[in-house]
Each structure stands twice: as structure tokens, then as C-alpha cells.
Scaffold this active site. Structure first.
Site, mmCIF file in Angstrom:
data_model
loop_
_atom_site.group_PDB
_atom_site.id
_atom_site.type_symbol
_atom_site.label_atom_id
_atom_site.label_comp_id
_atom_site.label_asym_id
_atom_site.label_seq_id
_atom_site.Cartn_x
_atom_site.Cartn_y
_atom_site.Cartn_z
ATOM 1 N N GLY A 134 46.420 51.081 37.526
ATOM 2 C CA GLY A 134 46.203 49.795 36.796
ATOM 3 C C GLY A 134 45.036 49.940 35.750
ATOM 4 N N THR A 135 44.898 50.949 35.324
ATOM 5 C CA THR A 135 43.517 51.085 34.736
ATOM 6 C C THR A 135 43.818 50.496 33.133
ATOM 7 O OG1 THR A 135 44.421 53.437 34.553
ATOM 8 C CG2 THR A 135 42.166 53.213 34.489
ATOM 9 N N ARG A 136 44.926 50.457 32.464
ATOM 10 C CA ARG A 136 45.197 49.962 31.254
ATOM 11 C C ARG A 136 44.865 48.442 31.321
ATOM 12 N NH1 ARG A 136 49.733 52.797 27.974
ATOM 13 N NH2 ARG A 136 50.582 52.946 30.023
ATOM 14 N N MET A 137 45.429 47.935 32.770
ATOM 15 C CA MET A 137 45.329 46.503 32.982
ATOM 16 C C MET A 137 44.068 46.177 33.368
ATOM 17 S SD MET A 137 49.026 46.454 35.014
ATOM 18 C CE MET A 137 49.158 44.618 34.838
ATOM 19 N N LYS A 138 43.155 47.039 33.505
ATOM 20 C CA LYS A 138 41.772 46.786 34.052
ATOM 21 C C LYS A 138 41.867 46.438 35.475
ATOM 22 C CE LYS A 138 39.839 46.427 29.444
ATOM 23 N NZ LYS A 138 38.999 45.465 28.395
#
Length: 223
Positions: free
Chosen positions: A13-17
Site C-alpha cells: 500500500g505504498t502509494r496509499m501511504k
């Protein structure tokens, strides 16, 4: 009819922080991955394999042991993700549905329409597509005069004329299983990203002389 599904769910979920897997976040009161699993079951596909990554336990906690899991150690593209399911697919003679795990809006009706399209035709694969009001950034579906798919062109590679096409690739497919395995075995990572792209299987199948079709769904189904 032998129908199984491969769901790509190894992304974080990196882009979702987020510290959690993207697909375990809730949408309308249910985890994203559960929406996908339920749509497949409703469409009559109970044999499902999930390509999982480092946060696989979160997904296993949601879906339980009624589905299969394959761990993807390295992230080398969508084609590489589906390659991990090859042992699950070998020996099967029906159809394989391939879905991204982060598409909670996909409906059983859309999946069923794609399966019916491939089973009633001579297609090697069927791409689930949609018409986008603004197709910027999406891969475009280029068809011939008879409606067969000629190729998928990524936005950055599209000509000015091709960029006018509003039919886009949803990254959801149905393949004849033996032909999918054959195409996967010939994928190359000879590109700038050094990744294996699932979209390249479409070009391989067309190059082999097979026909590829497309089923247009509601754009909301692709989200």
C-alpha cells in the site's frame, strides 16, 4: 466448464501511504480483495489462486483457506505475477480469468459476459474493456474492421490517432488456459523496466494466428 481465476494481490500500500496491503483496505464496509473474491464466486468461479507478497497473512486472514495462494518473491511485472500461478494452471483445459486484486467494483455480470464471449467464440483471449470519457494514461484497444483486437497500445506509445481511441484496457482478461501458459512461457523482460508484462501475451497470441476479442463493460467496473 473448467474455469479458474488468478488474482494479482502482491502489491503493497505504498502509494496509499499505508503499512497494510492495498487490497485489505475497506471499501463500502468490505475489504477490496473480498469484493473481488465474491464477484468471482457469484460468476461461478470458485477455484481461485491469489498471487501474494510480503503482506500475505493479511490477505489469508480475510479469504481463509478456501482459495489457493502463491508467494511472489520478486515484483517483476504483471506477466511475472501470473507466471507464478503456472503450476496451478497446468493440465487444465478450460478458461483462466485474470484480475487485479485492487478492483473492488468488478461485477459478476462483467466476468460472466467475458467468459460467455470466449466460450461462444474462437477467441484465444477476451479483454474486458471500457469506454473512458478521458482515456489519458490508459492503454488503448485497437480493433480491426470485424471488431477483433489487433493490439493494446500504451498511452505513451500511442500515435495521435490512437490517442483519440476511448476504449481502454481494464487489465482484466479471460484466456484459454493452455494458450495462456504457452504465451507466458515466451514473455520477455527486454524492456526499459526489465519486467514481464501480461499485455504482451495478447501480442504473442495474435502473432500465433489466434483471434482476441473484447467485452466492453461499464467504466465503473474497472475501478
Amino acid at each position: 466448464m473448467d474455469i479458474c481465476a488468478v488474482v494479482m494481490a502482491a502489491g503493497n500500500g505504498t502509494r496509499m501511504k499505508s503499512k497494510h496491503s492495498k487490497v485489505v483496505h475497506q471499501v463500502a464496509g468490505k475489504p477490496i480483495i473480498q469484493w473481488v473474491a465474491d464477484a468471482l464466486c457469484e460468476a461461478g468461479c470458485n477455484e481461485q489462486v491469489y498471487i501474494v507478497g510480503d503482506m500475505q497473512e493479511e490477505i489469508r486472514d480475510i479469504l481463509g483457506e478456501s482459495v489457493a495462494y502463491v508467494f511472489q518473491e520478486k515484483r517483476l511485472g504483471t506477466g511475472h505475477a501470473v507466471m507464478q500461478a503456472a503450476p496451478f494452471l497446468e493440465g487444465r483445459d478450460g478458461y483462466t480469468i485474470v484480475l487485479p486484486g485492487d478492483s473492488p467494483m468488478v461485477s459478476a455480470a462483467t466476468i460472466t459476459a467475458a467468459v460467455e464471449c470466449i466460450s461462444e467464440s474462437d477467441y484465444a483471449a477476451v479483454i474486458i474493456t471500457a469506454t473512458a470519457e478521458d482515456p489519458t494514461g490508459y492503454g488503448r484497444i485497437i480493433r480491426d474492421g470485424e471488431g477483433n483486437v489487433l493490439r493494446i497500445v500504451e498511452h505513451k506509445d500511442a500515435s495521435d490517432e490512437e490517442r483519440k481511441v476511448r476504449e481502454i484496457n481494464s487489465s482484466m482478461y479471460v484466456f484459454k488456459t493452455p494458450l495462456l501458459l504457452s504465451a507466458l512461457g515466451r514473455l520477455s523482460a527486454g524492456n526499459a523496466q526489465h519486467e514481464y508484462y501480461l499485455t504482451d501475451t495478447i501480442g504473442i497470441l495474435i502473432g500465433d494466428g489466434h483471434k482476441v476479442g473484447a467485452v466492453v463493460c461499464d467504466f465503473d467496473d474497472t475501478r
